[in-house]
Scaffold this active site. Structure first.
Site, PDB file in Angstrom:
ATOM      1  CB  CYS A  30      -4.288  15.148 -17.953  1.00  0.00           C
ATOM      2  SG  CYS A  30      -3.555  13.514 -17.696  1.00  0.00           S
ATOM      3  NE  ARG A  31      -6.195  18.762 -14.244  1.00  0.00           N
ATOM      4  CZ  ARG A  31      -6.085  19.233 -13.010  1.00  0.00           C
ATOM      5  NH1 ARG A  31      -7.161  19.711 -12.402  1.00  0.00           N
ATOM      6  NH2 ARG A  31      -4.936  19.230 -12.381  1.00  0.00           N
ATOM      7  CB  SER A  32      -2.849  22.653 -19.010  1.00  0.00           C
ATOM      8  OG  SER A  32      -1.720  21.858 -18.799  1.00  0.00           O
ATOM      9  CB  CYS A  64      -3.382  21.156 -15.270  1.00  0.00           C
ATOM     10  SG  CYS A  64      -2.336  20.147 -16.349  1.00  0.00           S
ATOM     11  CG  ASP A 100      -5.368  15.300 -12.354  1.00  0.00           C
ATOM     12  OD1 ASP A 100      -5.364  14.707 -13.457  1.00  0.00           O
ATOM     13  OD2 ASP A 100      -4.348  15.504 -11.683  1.00  0.00           O
ATOM     14  CG  ASN A 142       1.828  21.368 -19.850  1.00  0.00           C
ATOM     15  OD1 ASN A 142       2.824  21.618 -20.521  1.00  0.00           O
ATOM     16  ND2 ASN A 142       0.628  21.665 -20.275  1.00  0.00           N
TER      17      ASN A 142
END
Length: 157
Positions: A16-18, A11, A126, A14
């Site tokens: 939140c999402r990934s 993301c 996001d 690095n």
């Protein structure tokens, strides 16, 4: 000689999402008995060395996923060689990866949501600037895509 399939979730920062994808996928792969090399990174260097966002950590923990040992890092040139899959969370990060990727490795770069079967989104949105429900939605999407990716890996594709 590399023996394990290697997957990198990507993301922007690095945090939140990934890292959520890394944590969810690691737990599900272990439960499935798969020995994989799993990591995450960001396309930007905003948060290098920082732990995942506290909201991501909290929402993941509520579903039984531990993100506590992860630390943010930026995608490196060697990642394109090391990983079999570089899975972007959205179109912007996919484009950044494709621009940086050597031609011989471009086939490895994809959107993570390509593996989802129950979600109608092409991207993992996001949640950084939104409310708590955004973090739950991210987990829903990631769990769906993780299950699809696991099915592909079990088939040996």
């Amino acid at each position: 000689m590399k023996t394990r399939t290697a997957i990198l979730f990507v993301c922007m920062g690095n945090i939140c999402r990934s890292p959520t994808a890394e944590g969810v996928f690691r737990a599900r792969a272990q439960a499935a008995g798969l020995d994989l090399d799993i990591d995450s990174a960001g396309t930007h260097a905003y948060h290098i060395g920082n732990p995942p966002d506290a909201r991501s950590t909290r929402h993941a923990a509520a579903r039984g996923y531990d993100l506590s040992i992860q630390r943010a890092r930026k995608v490196a040139a060697e990642d394109f060689e090391r990983f079999d899959y570089l899975l972007a969370m959205d179109h912007d990060n996919l484009e950044i990866l494709l621009r940086a990727c050597p031609a011989q490795h471009r086939h490895k770069v994809r959107l993570f949501m390509e593996f989802a079967s129950h979600s109608d989104s092409e991207v993992v949105p996001d949640p950084y600037y939104g409310g708590a429900n955004g973090f739950d939605l991210v987990l829903d999407y990631i769990e769906d895509a993780a299950d699809g990716l696991l099915a592909v890996l079990r088939k040996g594709n």
